[in-house]
Motif scaffolding. Structure first.
Motif, PDB file in Angstrom:
ATOM      1  N   GLY A 288       0.803  -1.217   0.000  1.00 55.45           N
ATOM      2  CA  GLY A 288       0.000   0.000   0.000  1.00 55.45           C
ATOM      3  C   GLY A 288       0.835   1.266   0.000  1.00 55.45           C
ATOM      4  O   GLY A 288       0.297   2.365  -0.008  1.00 55.45           O
ATOM      5  N   THR A 289       2.158   1.128  -0.003  1.00 56.90           N
ATOM      6  CA  THR A 289       3.055   2.286  -0.018  1.00 56.90           C
ATOM      7  C   THR A 289       3.789   2.333  -1.344  1.00 56.90           C
ATOM      8  O   THR A 289       3.667   1.452  -2.185  1.00 56.90           O
ATOM      9  CB  THR A 289       4.080   2.182   1.128  1.00 56.90           C
ATOM     10  N   SER A 290       4.571   3.379  -1.536  1.00 58.17           N
ATOM     11  CA  SER A 290       5.376   3.511  -2.761  1.00 58.17           C
ATOM     12  C   SER A 290       6.752   2.910  -2.525  1.00 58.17           C
ATOM     13  O   SER A 290       7.776   3.508  -2.852  1.00 58.17           O
ATOM     14  CB  SER A 290       5.505   4.985  -3.160  1.00 58.17           C
ATOM     15  N   ASP A 291       6.780   1.722  -1.962  1.00 57.95           N
ATOM     16  CA  ASP A 291       8.029   1.043  -1.617  1.00 57.95           C
ATOM     17  C   ASP A 291       8.597   0.345  -2.848  1.00 57.95           C
ATOM     18  O   ASP A 291       8.078  -0.672  -3.292  1.00 57.95           O
ATOM     19  CB  ASP A 291       7.763   0.028  -0.506  1.00 57.95           C
ATOM     20  N   GLY A 292       9.662   0.907  -3.408  1.00 53.42           N
ATOM     21  CA  GLY A 292      10.261   0.311  -4.603  1.00 53.42           C
ATOM     22  C   GLY A 292      10.817  -1.072  -4.346  1.00 53.42           C
ATOM     23  O   GLY A 292      10.785  -1.935  -5.216  1.00 53.42           O
ATOM     24  N   ASP A 293      11.322  -1.294  -3.123  1.00 53.87           N
ATOM     25  CA  ASP A 293      11.862  -2.612  -2.794  1.00 53.87           C
ATOM     26  C   ASP A 293      10.777  -3.679  -2.865  1.00 53.87           C
ATOM     27  O   ASP A 293      11.002  -4.788  -3.338  1.00 53.87           O
ATOM     28  CB  ASP A 293      12.479  -2.603  -1.390  1.00 53.87           C
ATOM     29  N   THR A 294       9.570  -3.321  -2.383  1.00 58.82           N
ATOM     30  CA  THR A 294       8.473  -4.286  -2.407  1.00 58.82           C
ATOM     31  C   THR A 294       8.057  -4.605  -3.829  1.00 58.82           C
ATOM     32  O   THR A 294       7.823  -5.762  -4.183  1.00 58.82           O
ATOM     33  CB  THR A 294       7.267  -3.749  -1.611  1.00 58.82           C
ATOM     34  N   ALA A 295       7.969  -3.569  -4.680  1.00 62.69           N
ATOM     35  CA  ALA A 295       7.614  -3.798  -6.086  1.00 62.69           C
ATOM     36  C   ALA A 295       8.645  -4.690  -6.754  1.00 62.69           C
ATOM     37  O   ALA A 295       8.303  -5.609  -7.516  1.00 62.69           O
ATOM     38  CB  ALA A 295       7.505  -2.460  -6.811  1.00 62.69           C
ATOM     39  N   GLY A 296       9.917  -4.435  -6.479  1.00 66.48           N
ATOM     40  CA  GLY A 296      10.965  -5.265  -7.060  1.00 66.48           C
ATOM     41  C   GLY A 296      10.912  -6.689  -6.552  1.00 66.48           C
ATOM     42  O   GLY A 296      11.108  -7.641  -7.304  1.00 66.48           O
ATOM     43  N   TRP A 297      10.616  -6.836  -5.264  1.00 70.62           N
ATOM     44  CA  TRP A 297      10.523  -8.165  -4.669  1.00 70.62           C
ATOM     45  C   TRP A 297       9.377  -8.947  -5.290  1.00 70.62           C
ATOM     46  O   TRP A 297       9.522 -10.123  -5.627  1.00 70.62           O
ATOM     47  CB  TRP A 297      10.323  -8.020  -3.165  1.00 70.62           C
ATOM     48  N   LEU A 298       8.220  -8.302  -5.469  1.00 70.27           N
ATOM     49  CA  LEU A 298       7.084  -8.964  -6.098  1.00 70.27           C
ATOM     50  C   LEU A 298       7.424  -9.389  -7.522  1.00 70.27           C
ATOM     51  O   LEU A 298       7.120 -10.496  -7.949  1.00 70.27           O
ATOM     52  CB  LEU A 298       5.875  -8.024  -6.108  1.00 70.27           C
ATOM     53  N   GLY A 299       8.053  -8.479  -8.252  1.00 70.89           N
ATOM     54  CA  GLY A 299       8.419  -8.804  -9.627  1.00 70.89           C
ATOM     55  C   GLY A 299       9.393  -9.958  -9.712  1.00 70.89           C
ATOM     56  O   GLY A 299       9.280 -10.819 -10.601  1.00 70.89           O
ATOM     57  N   SER A 300      10.356  -9.991  -8.802  1.00 67.88           N
ATOM     58  CA  SER A 300      11.321 -11.087  -8.829  1.00 67.88           C
ATOM     59  C   SER A 300      10.655 -12.407  -8.474  1.00 67.88           C
ATOM     60  O   SER A 300      11.025 -13.466  -8.978  1.00 67.88           O
ATOM     61  CB  SER A 300      12.507 -10.802  -7.897  1.00 67.88           C
ATOM     62  N   GLN A 301       9.622 -12.362  -7.610  1.00 68.68           N
ATOM     63  CA  GLN A 301       8.885 -13.586  -7.289  1.00 68.68           C
ATOM     64  C   GLN A 301       8.185 -14.136  -8.528  1.00 68.68           C
ATOM     65  O   GLN A 301       8.187 -15.349  -8.762  1.00 68.68           O
ATOM     66  CB  GLN A 301       7.841 -13.293  -6.197  1.00 68.68           C
ATOM     67  N   LEU A 302       7.599 -13.258  -9.329  1.00 71.22           N
ATOM     68  CA  LEU A 302       6.963 -13.705 -10.572  1.00 71.22           C
ATOM     69  C   LEU A 302       7.999 -14.259 -11.539  1.00 71.22           C
ATOM     70  O   LEU A 302       7.749 -15.237 -12.245  1.00 71.22           O
ATOM     71  CB  LEU A 302       6.211 -12.537 -11.230  1.00 71.22           C
ATOM     72  N   GLU A 303       9.168 -13.633 -11.580  1.00 72.78           N
ATOM     73  CA  GLU A 303      10.217 -14.110 -12.485  1.00 72.78           C
ATOM     74  C   GLU A 303      10.726 -15.475 -12.042  1.00 72.78           C
ATOM     75  O   GLU A 303      11.024 -16.343 -12.870  1.00 72.78           O
ATOM     76  CB  GLU A 303      11.366 -13.093 -12.535  1.00 72.78           C
ATOM     77  N   VAL A 304      10.822 -15.701 -10.734  1.00 70.67           N
ATOM     78  CA  VAL A 304      11.182 -17.024 -10.239  1.00 70.67           C
ATOM     79  C   VAL A 304      10.154 -18.047 -10.710  1.00 70.67           C
ATOM     80  O   VAL A 304      10.511 -19.132 -11.207  1.00 70.67           O
ATOM     81  CB  VAL A 304      11.277 -17.030  -8.694  1.00 70.67           C
ATOM     82  N   SER A 305       8.868 -17.711 -10.585  1.00 72.42           N
ATOM     83  CA  SER A 305       7.808 -18.627 -11.005  1.00 72.42           C
ATOM     84  C   SER A 305       7.912 -18.954 -12.488  1.00 72.42           C
ATOM     85  O   SER A 305       7.747 -20.109 -12.904  1.00 72.42           O
ATOM     86  CB  SER A 305       6.431 -18.016 -10.710  1.00 72.42           C
ATOM     87  N   ARG A 306       8.200 -17.927 -13.292  1.00 74.12           N
ATOM     88  CA  ARG A 306       8.320 -18.156 -14.738  1.00 74.12           C
ATOM     89  C   ARG A 306       9.486 -19.083 -15.049  1.00 74.12           C
ATOM     90  O   ARG A 306       9.363 -20.019 -15.847  1.00 74.12           O
ATOM     91  CB  ARG A 306       8.510 -16.822 -15.470  1.00 74.12           C
ATOM     92  N   ARG A 307      10.608 -18.854 -14.402  1.00 73.77           N
ATOM     93  CA  ARG A 307      11.784 -19.665 -14.690  1.00 73.77           C
ATOM     94  C   ARG A 307      11.625 -21.095 -14.185  1.00 73.77           C
ATOM     95  O   ARG A 307      12.190 -22.020 -14.758  1.00 73.77           O
ATOM     96  CB  ARG A 307      13.037 -19.016 -14.094  1.00 73.77           C
ATOM     97  N   LEU A 308      10.856 -21.255 -13.118  1.00 74.05           N
ATOM     98  CA  LEU A 308      10.601 -22.615 -12.640  1.00 74.05           C
ATOM     99  C   LEU A 308       9.857 -23.429 -13.697  1.00 74.05           C
ATOM    100  O   LEU A 308      10.051 -24.643 -13.805  1.00 74.05           O
ATOM    101  CB  LEU A 308       9.780 -22.576 -11.350  1.00 74.05           C
ATOM    102  N   ARG A 309       9.013 -22.760 -14.475  1.00 76.95           N
ATOM    103  CA  ARG A 309       8.248 -23.455 -15.516  1.00 76.95           C
ATOM    104  C   ARG A 309       9.063 -23.677 -16.774  1.00 76.95           C
ATOM    105  O   ARG A 309       8.814 -24.630 -17.511  1.00 76.95           O
ATOM    106  CB  ARG A 309       6.995 -22.654 -15.883  1.00 76.95           C
ATOM    107  N   THR A 310      10.015 -22.802 -17.064  1.00 79.83           N
ATOM    108  CA  THR A 310      10.686 -22.825 -18.363  1.00 79.83           C
ATOM    109  C   THR A 310      12.155 -23.247 -18.323  1.00 79.83           C
ATOM    110  O   THR A 310      12.743 -23.481 -19.376  1.00 79.83           O
ATOM    111  CB  THR A 310      10.615 -21.423 -19.014  1.00 79.83           C
TER     112      THR A 310
END
Length: 203
Positions: A102-124
């Motif tokens: 709920g904040t403008s925390d860039g670290d959180t946005a980056g962390w969320l994005g990296s979690q999605l990238e981990v998920s993608r790489r796990l599949r591919t």
């Protein structure tokens, strides 16, 4: 009098372990944001240089290659998760994530994005999935151990196996990450987490 070798040798300042650790942390934070914004393939070495403000030589002095850097980012996130789960449980990880989203925390946005990238790489990427299995297991083990301690303390419901409750919480966590990482508003997710927590507790 001629200078002795001792006189002519200039001492090279040593870099302390604290300085090395701080530099490594800075690289990981910047790389996390870069991987989140561009994905693994799009996070070129040039973009990593721009994100970190360092040359490729300086980056890869700390990490062997881009693959190792991405894995270090993911491992760093996993280690933080394990620590929080061990202390307060996976639901608390979700609550912390929701609060920061709920904040403008860039670290959180980056962390969320990296979690999605981990998920993608796990599949591919089978090789990445194999390397990641140990880290994923550590999170599951920490969640399972926490739940077992709660059961032993009489807090956890007893009609469902701990393994099933572990998977239930992992699914809730994955759903929360996907919801937030794709930019959807939090809405009533705080109350949803109340329901999740109540679902594993003893009536």
């Amino acid at each position: 009098m001629a200078a002795t070798p001792r006189d002519t040798i200039q001492s090279v300042p040593r870099v302390s372990q604290d300085q090395l650790d701080a530099r490594r942390h800075e690289i990981l934070a910047a790389a996390r944001d870069c991987f989140a914004r561009f994905g693994y393939e799009g996070a070129t070495v040039r973009r990593l240089e721009d994100a970190t403000g360092l040359s490729r030589g300086a980056i890869f002095h700390h990490f062997r290659d881009k693959e190792s850097l991405f894995l270090a980012v993911a491992e760093d996130d996993a280690a933080a998760m394990v620590a929080t789960v061990t202390r307060n449980g996976l639901v608390q990880v979700m609550r912390d994530l929701l609060d920061r989203a709920g904040t403008s925390d860039g670290d959180t946005a980056g962390w969320l994005g990296s979690q999605l990238e981990v998920s993608r790489r796990l599949r591919t990427d089978p090789a990445f999935a194999k390397r990641w299995a140990e880290r994923s297991a550590a999170i599951a083990d920490a969640t399972r151990d926490r739940l077992q301690r709660q059961r032993d303390a009489g807090v956890l419901r007893e009609d469902v196996p701990v393994e099933v409750l572990t998977q239930f919480l992992e699914l809730a966590y994955d759903g929360l990450v996907l919801h937030l990482a794709t930019g959807r508003p939090p809405g009533e997710l705080s109350r949803v987490l109340d329901v999740v927590e109540e679902a594993v507790r003893r009536p």
